[in-house]
Design a protein around this motif. Structure first.
Motif, PDB file in Angstrom:
ATOM      1  N   ARG A 145       0.849  -1.184   0.000  1.00 63.01           N
ATOM      2  CA  ARG A 145       0.000   0.000   0.000  1.00 63.01           C
ATOM      3  C   ARG A 145       0.889   1.239   0.000  1.00 63.01           C
ATOM      4  O   ARG A 145       1.847   1.331   0.766  1.00 63.01           O
ATOM      5  CB  ARG A 145      -0.922  -0.006   1.222  1.00 63.01           C
ATOM      6  CG  ARG A 145      -1.916   1.155   1.240  1.00 63.01           C
ATOM      7  CD  ARG A 145      -2.919   1.034   2.370  1.00 63.01           C
ATOM      8  NE  ARG A 145      -2.292   1.188   3.676  1.00 63.01           N
ATOM      9  CZ  ARG A 145      -2.050   0.215   4.527  1.00 63.01           C
ATOM     10  NH1 ARG A 145      -2.377  -1.037   4.210  1.00 63.01           N
ATOM     11  NH2 ARG A 145      -1.487   0.435   5.700  1.00 63.01           N
ATOM     12  N   ILE A 146       0.569   2.200  -0.859  1.00 56.86           N
ATOM     13  CA  ILE A 146       1.323   3.458  -0.931  1.00 56.86           C
ATOM     14  C   ILE A 146       0.428   4.599  -0.475  1.00 56.86           C
ATOM     15  O   ILE A 146      -0.778   4.613  -0.747  1.00 56.86           O
ATOM     16  CB  ILE A 146       1.858   3.728  -2.350  1.00 56.86           C
ATOM     17  CG1 ILE A 146       0.702   3.826  -3.361  1.00 56.86           C
ATOM     18  CG2 ILE A 146       2.846   2.644  -2.765  1.00 56.86           C
ATOM     19  CD1 ILE A 146       1.138   4.272  -4.740  1.00 56.86           C
ATOM     20  N   THR A 147       1.026   5.568   0.226  1.00 55.11           N
ATOM     21  CA  THR A 147       0.291   6.729   0.728  1.00 55.11           C
ATOM     22  C   THR A 147       1.146   7.975   0.546  1.00 55.11           C
ATOM     23  O   THR A 147       2.264   8.036   1.065  1.00 55.11           O
ATOM     24  CB  THR A 147      -0.057   6.569   2.214  1.00 55.11           C
ATOM     25  OG1 THR A 147      -0.743   5.329   2.418  1.00 55.11           O
ATOM     26  CG2 THR A 147      -0.934   7.709   2.686  1.00 55.11           C
ATOM     27  N   PRO A 148       0.671   8.991  -0.211  1.00 57.07           N
ATOM     28  CA  PRO A 148       1.423  10.253  -0.326  1.00 57.07           C
ATOM     29  C   PRO A 148       1.151  11.154   0.880  1.00 57.07           C
ATOM     30  O   PRO A 148      -0.001  11.365   1.268  1.00 57.07           O
ATOM     31  CB  PRO A 148       0.874  10.868  -1.618  1.00 57.07           C
ATOM     32  CG  PRO A 148      -0.513  10.312  -1.740  1.00 57.07           C
ATOM     33  CD  PRO A 148      -0.502   8.952  -1.090  1.00 57.07           C
ATOM     34  N   LEU A 155       4.874  22.791  -4.327  1.00 61.17           N
ATOM     35  CA  LEU A 155       3.432  22.569  -4.358  1.00 61.17           C
ATOM     36  C   LEU A 155       3.149  21.119  -4.755  1.00 61.17           C
ATOM     37  O   LEU A 155       3.557  20.657  -5.830  1.00 61.17           O
ATOM     38  CB  LEU A 155       2.788  23.530  -5.365  1.00 61.17           C
ATOM     39  CG  LEU A 155       1.267  23.592  -5.369  1.00 61.17           C
ATOM     40  CD1 LEU A 155       0.747  24.094  -4.034  1.00 61.17           C
ATOM     41  CD2 LEU A 155       0.764  24.488  -6.497  1.00 61.17           C
ATOM     42  N   GLY A 156       2.453  20.396  -3.870  1.00 60.48           N
ATOM     43  CA  GLY A 156       2.169  18.992  -4.124  1.00 60.48           C
ATOM     44  C   GLY A 156       3.312  18.058  -3.798  1.00 60.48           C
ATOM     45  O   GLY A 156       3.213  16.851  -4.054  1.00 60.48           O
ATOM     46  N   GLY A 157       4.409  18.581  -3.242  1.00 56.73           N
ATOM     47  CA  GLY A 157       5.559  17.750  -2.903  1.00 56.73           C
ATOM     48  C   GLY A 157       5.181  16.630  -1.948  1.00 56.73           C
ATOM     49  O   GLY A 157       4.359  16.814  -1.044  1.00 56.73           O
ATOM     50  N   THR A 158       5.791  15.462  -2.139  1.00 55.96           N
ATOM     51  CA  THR A 158       5.314  14.245  -1.486  1.00 55.96           C
ATOM     52  C   THR A 158       6.431  13.499  -0.771  1.00 55.96           C
ATOM     53  O   THR A 158       7.535  13.362  -1.293  1.00 55.96           O
ATOM     54  CB  THR A 158       4.683  13.300  -2.531  1.00 55.96           C
ATOM     55  OG1 THR A 158       3.670  14.008  -3.249  1.00 55.96           O
ATOM     56  CG2 THR A 158       4.080  12.081  -1.864  1.00 55.96           C
ATOM     57  N   ILE A 159       6.101  13.025   0.430  1.00 55.91           N
ATOM     58  CA  ILE A 159       6.856  11.966   1.095  1.00 55.91           C
ATOM     59  C   ILE A 159       6.022  10.695   0.952  1.00 55.91           C
ATOM     60  O   ILE A 159       4.849  10.678   1.318  1.00 55.91           O
ATOM     61  CB  ILE A 159       7.094  12.280   2.578  1.00 55.91           C
ATOM     62  CG1 ILE A 159       8.016  13.498   2.729  1.00 55.91           C
ATOM     63  CG2 ILE A 159       7.696  11.086   3.304  1.00 55.91           C
ATOM     64  CD1 ILE A 159       8.201  13.943   4.165  1.00 55.91           C
ATOM     65  N   TRP A 160       6.614   9.641   0.409  1.00 55.32           N
ATOM     66  CA  TRP A 160       5.871   8.409   0.171  1.00 55.32           C
ATOM     67  C   TRP A 160       6.052   7.443   1.339  1.00 55.32           C
ATOM     68  O   TRP A 160       7.177   7.180   1.767  1.00 55.32           O
ATOM     69  CB  TRP A 160       6.335   7.734  -1.110  1.00 55.32           C
ATOM     70  CG  TRP A 160       5.938   8.487  -2.341  1.00 55.32           C
ATOM     71  CD1 TRP A 160       6.711   9.356  -3.056  1.00 55.32           C
ATOM     72  CD2 TRP A 160       4.663   8.458  -2.992  1.00 55.32           C
ATOM     73  NE1 TRP A 160       6.010   9.874  -4.105  1.00 55.32           N
ATOM     74  CE2 TRP A 160       4.744   9.328  -4.099  1.00 55.32           C
ATOM     75  CE3 TRP A 160       3.477   7.776  -2.742  1.00 55.32           C
ATOM     76  CZ2 TRP A 160       3.671   9.532  -4.955  1.00 55.32           C
ATOM     77  CZ3 TRP A 160       2.403   7.984  -3.600  1.00 55.32           C
ATOM     78  CH2 TRP A 160       2.502   8.844  -4.687  1.00 55.32           C
ATOM     79  N   ARG A 161       4.923   6.931   1.832  1.00 52.88           N
ATOM     80  CA  ARG A 161       4.948   5.877   2.843  1.00 52.88           C
ATOM     81  C   ARG A 161       4.453   4.593   2.187  1.00 52.88           C
ATOM     82  O   ARG A 161       3.319   4.535   1.693  1.00 52.88           O
ATOM     83  CB  ARG A 161       4.073   6.234   4.042  1.00 52.88           C
ATOM     84  CG  ARG A 161       4.277   5.278   5.228  1.00 52.88           C
ATOM     85  CD  ARG A 161       3.459   5.660   6.441  1.00 52.88           C
ATOM     86  NE  ARG A 161       3.832   4.855   7.596  1.00 52.88           N
ATOM     87  CZ  ARG A 161       4.617   5.256   8.576  1.00 52.88           C
ATOM     88  NH1 ARG A 161       5.123   6.484   8.543  1.00 52.88           N
ATOM     89  NH2 ARG A 161       4.916   4.465   9.579  1.00 52.88           N
TER      90      ARG A 161
END
Length: 727
Positions: A145-148, A155-161
């Motif tokens: 499972r991926i979660t941003p 703007l919209g920058g993401t760390i992925w879990r």
């Protein structure tokens, strides 16, 4: 369940190259970012090509070329076809970045690494997500499972879990900022707590950052001093990322009448500046809480920029009179309008050049940061010029020959009984489009009588530049009236759309070529580096590591000194494993030490005998572990040094049959009743056949069948065996 976790570093490890990594979780492979450097290094592309067919999903964290620059090439040229995941702003602004990058290089060179069609094709594959929206992987990734999560920085920058089967969580945080900014919130550290593995961008691990107030004052002092001295200020920034923070801040300063800046011009220069501002207006919900509340309350859009003029060519800047401040792309000064203005303004001491980001080593901007100005720099100047004289005639002649050959091929294919090539009449090109026309009138013409029409489309309609009375149309006369609120602030005034000049239209129609020359540029302008990257500084980054308490850390995209600082801090915090890989290395971050991955061969699977056990099927497996001898080349590349093995059929020792299941007497009673054996259940014993046969459950859990040997005995035993899966 524990998963096998491996990280292969294609780029962005042990040095400041763009991030690009292959994360393998069991059989599923993620491509984490797909950045490209300013020089378009093809060595990295060769490494990516080896893995592109095995990638199952791509995760993009930010919208700049540093994180997705190679995506159009990977999709258009290498055939990357898996799903790509990113947030909505990364999707929108990423397109603007790549459009601007392509056009900047196309304006000065024969750029052919990717096209605008490749950009559109790549972004069409993106699955747009919202923050905290979890997506379950399918197929080989069942259970993943991926979660941003919000990262700040852009703007919209993401760390992925990434949640793996079991209790394992992987956090991928290449660039983030925990501090709130004018237009962005910081990252949410609480959502990053206690991951099994943290993939951390450690570029700033040893960086000491000035306070934001001091950096803002330094920028204001540089701007005011230069403008009052009659000079111009070039602020080198990106296309659609950090430029939003700068544009919003400077527009607020220009609105302050006490600042004295209203008399000067503020320009935003890129190939897509109009689109960037329009997209920013529609993405307020992705911005800081302060801007969101202001928009919901007063309906005041923070990116209705009152004092920012949107420009799309260097000519627009030249036509703006007086001292001015220009926000131009790109920050590395390797291409784009920022490089063009640098060549014009650097030789003059009354101008200023403001560098806002530490770009990759080897770029012009990094050279100026490290070595300063007031020196002579040798630069390659590339530009596109119109063809003239003999070159233009040769080009047009070649075009005529190409069209003639095309017409001949079409004629040859239209009718099988057409005239020979000697009898065909020469055709020429007239007008704006390719319209075949005969040189002289002859019955039958250039084509046989096949009722076909000349190719006259597409039809080009000249744009009307005057009304019915001959008055010149000026689009600025039709702008919406300014809307002024109670506080005297102008809100939500749409900027004018870009207006192409006649010269630009003519230039696009006239054949051109690219020329280059080497120029000695004496940098007399004041060069100032003001860090406005929007990343965590060293102290904050190490504090985030201490608070999240990861079980293992992989330090990525940083210099040797920064990685050493990170490792020393992790050891002091008691973090068990710290990996500092180099480009090309594979990190085995599997939690358990004695866990291996094996392949089941086709020969082994064909020899299995399956037995039904409820909703499942069972088979007895007797095999031996052996080295893989027929591994595919695409699979073998990432497994270098991994010791891949397989299970192959082997002759096992004799064994007794295994009975799998727990017999329930009431279910056996129903089966006996269907067979007409008149069962009776009582006192834990199942009797049938007038009491001559009995089925009992023993204390050790086994089931016994007792009675007189007869035909019914064997029927009961067969029904009893059917309650088990015998393997």
């Amino acid at each position: 369940m524990t998963s096998i976790i491996k990280l292969h570093c294609l780029s962005g490890a042990g040095e400041e190259t763009p991030p690009c990594y292959v994360l393998q979780i069991d059989e599923f492979k993620f491509l984490l970012d797909c950045g490209w450097d300013e020089k378009f290094d093809m060595v990295f592309i060769k490494e990516l090509k080896r893995h592109v067919n095995t990638i199952d999903a791509v995760l993009i964290s930010h919208s700049d070329p540093l994180h997705l620059g190679a995506l159009p090439y990977a999709v258009g040229k290498l055939g990357l076809s898996c799903p790509i995941y990113a947030t909505l702003p990364v999707y929108k602004m990423g397109q603007m970045f790549m459009y601007d990058l392509y056009q900047a290089h196309k304006n000065v060179s024969e750029f052919d690494l990717f096209t605008l069609d490749d950009v559109d094709m790549a972004f069409d594959r993106i699955v747009q997500l919202k923050y905290n929206q979890s997506i379950e992987m399918k197929g080989k990734g069942l259970g993943l499972r991926i979660t941003p999560l919000p990262a700040g920085h852009s703007l919209g920058g993401t760390i992925w879990r990434i949640s793996a089967p079991g209790e394992e969580d992987i956090v991928y945080a290449p660039d983030f900022n925990h501090k709130k900014e004018r237009h962005l919130n910081g990252c949410d550290i609480e959502r990053l707590m206690r991951p099994s593995l943290m993939l951390l961008g450690a570029m700033n691990a040893d960086y000491v950052q000035q306070r934001r107030r001091l950096r803002d004052e330094k920028l204001m002092t540089t701007i005011l001093t230069t403008l009052r001295g009659g000079g111009c200020v070039l602020v080198c920034t990106d296309t659609a990322g950090r430029v939003l923070e700068l544009a919003h801040m400077l527009d607020q300063l220009w609105r302050n009448k006490d600042s004295g800046l209203v008399a000067y011009s503020l320009l935003l220069l890129s190939n897509v500046s109009y689109n960037v501002v329009e997209f920013a207006k529609s993405q307020i919900e992705w911005m800081s809480d302060k801007l969101t509340r202001a928009f919901e309350g007063a309906r005041s859009n923070p990116f209705a920029l009152r004092h920012v003029q949107l420009c799309h060519s260097a000519g627009d800047v030249t036509r703006t009179p007086g001292p001015k401040v220009v926000l131009a792309s790109f920050p590395d000064l390797e291409a784009g309008f920022a490089r063009d203005l640098f060549l014009q303004w650097a030789p003059h001491s009354h101008n200023s050049i403001v560098l806002t980001a530490r770009t990759s080593p080897g770029t012009l901007a990094r050279d100026l940061i490290d070595n300063g100005g007031d020196r002579v720099i040798e630069m390659v100047v590339r530009r596109r010029v119109k063809l003239e004289g003999a070159e233009l005639e040769e080009f047009l002649q070649q075009q005529r020959m190409n069209v003639t050959n095309t017409v001949r091929e079409e004629v040859a294919g239209i009718s099988s009984d057409s005239d020979s090539e000697d009898e065909l009449e020469m055709c020429v090109v007239t007008g704006r489009h390719d319209i075949p026309v005969r040189l002289e009138t002859r019955l039958g013409g250039c084509f046989k009588s096949n009722k076909r029409h000349h190719a006259i489309y597409p039809f080009h309609e000249e744009r009307t530049r005057a009304d019915d009375y001959g008055e010149i149309i000026k689009p600025e006369d039709y702008r919406l009236a300014e809307i002024v609120d109670a506080e005297g602030e102008i809100r939500d005034v749409p900027p004018t759309a870009p207006i192409k000049q006649e010269q630009d239209e003519e230039m696009s129609e006239v054949p051109s070529k690219c020329v280059s020359s080497v120029r000695q540029v004496h940098v007399k302008a004041h060069v100032e580096y003001i860090e406005l990257e929007g990343r965590c500084d060293g102290e904050s980054l190490l504090r985030v590591v201490s608070q999240t308490k990861p079980w293992a850390v992989v330090g990525l995209r940083a210099s040797e000194a920064a990685l050493h600082t990170l490792k020393k801090h992790c050891e002091s915090e008691g973090i068990e494993k710290v990996f500092l890989p180099s480009v090309g290395e594979t990190v085995d971050a599997t939690t358990e030490s004695h866990i291996y991955q094996v392949k089941l061969t086709d020969g082994l699977m064909r020899g299995l005998v399956w037995r039904q056990a409820g909703d499942a099927e069972l088979a007895w497996l007797s095999a031996v572990v052996a080295p893989r001898t027929h591994a595919r080349e695409s699979d073998a590349a990432p497994e270098e040094g991994g010791g891949a093995v397989s299970l192959e059929a082997g002759a096992g020792r004799p064994r007794a049959a295994a009975f799998v299941n727990t017999v329930r007497l009431h279910e056996l009673r129903a089966a006996l009743a269907r067979a007409g054996l008149q069962p009776d259940l009582g006192a834990g014993t199942l009797t049938c056949c007038s009491g001559t046969l009995a089925v009992r459950r023993m204390e050790n859990g086994q089931v016994s069948l007792e009675g007189v040997l007869s035909e019914e005995y064997y029927k009961v035993r067969e029904l009893l065996y059917e309650q088990f899966a015998i393997v």
